[in-house]
Scaffold this motif. Structure first.
Motif, mmCIF file in Angstrom:
data_model
loop_
_atom_site.group_PDB
_atom_site.id
_atom_site.type_symbol
_atom_site.label_atom_id
_atom_site.label_comp_id
_atom_site.label_asym_id
_atom_site.label_seq_id
_atom_site.Cartn_x
_atom_site.Cartn_y
_atom_site.Cartn_z
ATOM 1 N N GLU A 70 136.563 2.881 77.999
ATOM 2 C CA GLU A 70 136.186 3.504 76.728
ATOM 3 C C GLU A 70 134.788 4.128 76.788
ATOM 4 O OE1 GLU A 70 136.934 1.048 73.355
ATOM 5 O OE2 GLU A 70 139.082 1.074 73.741
ATOM 6 N N LYS A 71 134.219 4.243 77.991
ATOM 7 C CA LYS A 71 132.878 4.807 78.106
ATOM 8 C C LYS A 71 132.820 6.278 77.707
ATOM 9 C CE LYS A 71 133.257 5.537 83.066
ATOM 10 N NZ LYS A 71 133.939 4.445 83.709
ATOM 11 N N HIS A 72 133.958 6.953 77.693
ATOM 12 C CA HIS A 72 133.990 8.373 77.336
ATOM 13 C C HIS A 72 133.960 8.613 75.823
ATOM 14 C CE1 HIS A 72 138.172 7.123 77.112
ATOM 15 N NE2 HIS A 72 138.392 8.165 76.319
ATOM 16 N N HIS A 73 134.137 7.568 75.031
ATOM 17 C CA HIS A 73 134.139 7.730 73.573
ATOM 18 C C HIS A 73 132.725 8.004 73.056
ATOM 19 C CE1 HIS A 73 138.316 6.612 72.925
ATOM 20 N NE2 HIS A 73 138.146 5.647 73.825
ATOM 21 N N GLU A 74 132.624 8.862 72.064
ATOM 22 C CA GLU A 74 131.330 9.233 71.481
ATOM 23 C C GLU A 74 130.531 8.006 71.040
ATOM 24 O OE1 GLU A 74 128.040 11.113 70.058
ATOM 25 O OE2 GLU A 74 129.624 12.027 71.268
ATOM 26 N N ARG A 75 131.190 7.021 70.482
ATOM 27 C CA ARG A 75 130.469 5.835 69.991
ATOM 28 C C ARG A 75 129.783 5.066 71.120
ATOM 29 N NH1 ARG A 75 135.930 4.409 69.642
ATOM 30 N NH2 ARG A 75 136.503 2.677 70.996
ATOM 31 N N ASN A 76 130.211 5.292 72.357
ATOM 32 C CA ASN A 76 129.624 4.599 73.504
ATOM 33 C C ASN A 76 128.693 5.490 74.321
ATOM 34 O OD1 ASN A 76 131.048 2.221 72.911
ATOM 35 N ND2 ASN A 76 132.856 3.021 73.931
ATOM 36 N N ALA A 77 128.436 6.692 73.830
ATOM 37 C CA ALA A 77 127.580 7.636 74.565
ATOM 38 C C ALA A 77 126.126 7.171 74.555
ATOM 39 C CB ALA A 77 127.685 9.026 73.949
ATOM 40 N N VAL A 78 125.448 7.473 75.644
ATOM 41 C CA VAL A 78 124.016 7.217 75.788
ATOM 42 C C VAL A 78 123.371 8.583 76.010
ATOM 43 C CG1 VAL A 78 122.268 6.136 77.250
ATOM 44 C CG2 VAL A 78 124.418 4.948 76.795
ATOM 45 N N TYR A 79 122.279 8.869 75.307
ATOM 46 C CA TYR A 79 121.605 10.151 75.443
ATOM 47 C C TYR A 79 120.188 9.944 75.964
ATOM 48 C CZ TYR A 79 125.418 12.110 72.746
ATOM 49 O OH TYR A 79 126.659 12.506 72.319
ATOM 50 N N VAL A 80 119.775 10.821 76.880
ATOM 51 C CA VAL A 80 118.408 10.814 77.400
ATOM 52 C C VAL A 80 117.882 12.245 77.343
ATOM 53 C CG1 VAL A 80 118.745 8.786 78.864
ATOM 54 C CG2 VAL A 80 119.164 11.068 79.801
ATOM 55 N N GLN A 81 116.575 12.382 77.379
ATOM 56 C CA GLN A 81 115.964 13.699 77.199
ATOM 57 C C GLN A 81 115.684 14.452 78.494
ATOM 58 O OE1 GLN A 81 115.785 15.040 74.095
ATOM 59 N NE2 GLN A 81 116.931 13.163 73.692
ATOM 60 N N THR A 82 115.578 13.763 79.615
ATOM 61 C CA THR A 82 115.215 14.439 80.858
ATOM 62 C C THR A 82 116.239 14.186 81.967
ATOM 63 O OG1 THR A 82 113.940 12.610 81.790
ATOM 64 C CG2 THR A 82 112.766 14.114 80.289
ATOM 65 N N LEU A 83 116.234 15.076 82.950
ATOM 66 C CA LEU A 83 117.096 14.875 84.120
ATOM 67 C C LEU A 83 116.660 13.646 84.912
ATOM 68 C CD1 LEU A 83 117.713 18.469 85.507
ATOM 69 C CD2 LEU A 83 119.363 16.942 84.434
ATOM 70 N N ASP A 84 115.359 13.353 84.929
ATOM 71 C CA ASP A 84 114.881 12.150 85.623
ATOM 72 C C ASP A 84 115.506 10.894 85.017
ATOM 73 O OD1 ASP A 84 113.114 13.196 87.638
ATOM 74 O OD2 ASP A 84 111.688 13.667 86.056
ATOM 75 N N GLU A 85 115.529 10.821 83.687
ATOM 76 C CA GLU A 85 116.142 9.670 83.016
ATOM 77 C C GLU A 85 117.639 9.618 83.311
ATOM 78 O OE1 GLU A 85 113.828 9.029 78.856
ATOM 79 O OE2 GLU A 85 114.649 11.047 79.170
ATOM 80 N N ALA A 86 118.294 10.770 83.287
ATOM 81 C CA ALA A 86 119.730 10.823 83.572
ATOM 82 C C ALA A 86 120.000 10.353 84.993
ATOM 83 C CB ALA A 86 120.267 12.239 83.361
ATOM 84 N N ALA A 87 119.189 10.808 85.955
ATOM 85 C CA ALA A 87 119.372 10.411 87.351
ATOM 86 C C ALA A 87 119.179 8.910 87.534
ATOM 87 C CB ALA A 87 118.404 11.183 88.249
ATOM 88 N N ASP A 88 118.204 8.332 86.826
ATOM 89 C CA ASP A 88 117.987 6.879 86.901
ATOM 90 C C ASP A 88 119.227 6.123 86.432
ATOM 91 O OD1 ASP A 88 115.417 7.259 87.853
ATOM 92 O OD2 ASP A 88 114.444 6.875 85.917
ATOM 93 N N LEU A 89 119.861 6.592 85.351
ATOM 94 C CA LEU A 89 121.056 5.927 84.830
ATOM 95 C C LEU A 89 122.261 6.149 85.751
ATOM 96 C CD1 LEU A 89 120.718 6.455 80.981
ATOM 97 C CD2 LEU A 89 120.300 4.380 82.308
ATOM 98 N N VAL A 90 122.386 7.342 86.323
ATOM 99 C CA VAL A 90 123.474 7.599 87.281
ATOM 100 C C VAL A 90 123.351 6.621 88.448
ATOM 101 C CG1 VAL A 90 124.358 9.273 88.969
ATOM 102 C CG2 VAL A 90 123.883 9.996 86.618
ATOM 103 N N ALA A 91 122.129 6.380 88.912
ATOM 104 C CA ALA A 91 121.899 5.427 90.007
ATOM 105 C C ALA A 91 122.305 4.005 89.621
ATOM 106 C CB ALA A 91 120.435 5.457 90.433
ATOM 107 N N LYS A 92 122.337 3.720 88.324
ATOM 108 C CA LYS A 92 122.730 2.394 87.820
ATOM 109 C C LYS A 92 124.215 2.327 87.467
ATOM 110 C CE LYS A 92 118.164 1.373 86.064
ATOM 111 N NZ LYS A 92 117.296 1.226 84.895
ATOM 112 N N GLY A 93 124.962 3.416 87.762
ATOM 113 C CA GLY A 93 126.403 3.396 87.536
ATOM 114 C C GLY A 93 126.903 4.141 86.317
ATOM 115 N N TYR A 94 126.028 4.803 85.600
ATOM 116 C CA TYR A 94 126.445 5.570 84.428
ATOM 117 C C TYR A 94 127.110 6.870 84.869
ATOM 118 C CZ TYR A 94 123.734 2.653 81.199
ATOM 119 O OH TYR A 94 123.260 1.617 80.449
#
Length: 87
Positions: A38-62
């Protein structure tokens, strides 16, 4: 020190055409792996402001929502992404 993120690419883009992280008014959209199927559902979305933050979360499995010209945004697993950093 690890360089600043320049871009995040999809390893195998749909139709062979370039895709990029989808940026909304809320920021870059990611799916939290703790929500499983259910990670694709809007209610479970996580938003970040920068690509650096996004890359950090991708490295953690997001997963990261990616889009391209004429493409509907799609949630891509970390295995399907490549983070490119400045050297």
């Amino acid at each position: 020190m690890i360089g600043k993120v320049v871009r995040i690419e999809r390893v195998k883009p749909r139709g062979g055409k370039q895709e990029h992280p989808w940026h909304t008014a809320q920021g870059y959209c990611l799916g939290d792996p703790r929500h499983g199927n259910e990670k694709h559902h809007e209610r479970n979305a996580v938003y970040v402001q920068t690509l650096d933050e996004a890359a950090d979360l991708v490295a953690k499995g997001y997963s990261l929502r990616m889009t391209g010209l004429g493409k509907v945004p799609s949630l891509i697993s970390p295995a399907g992404l490549r983070v490119v950093r400045a050297t």
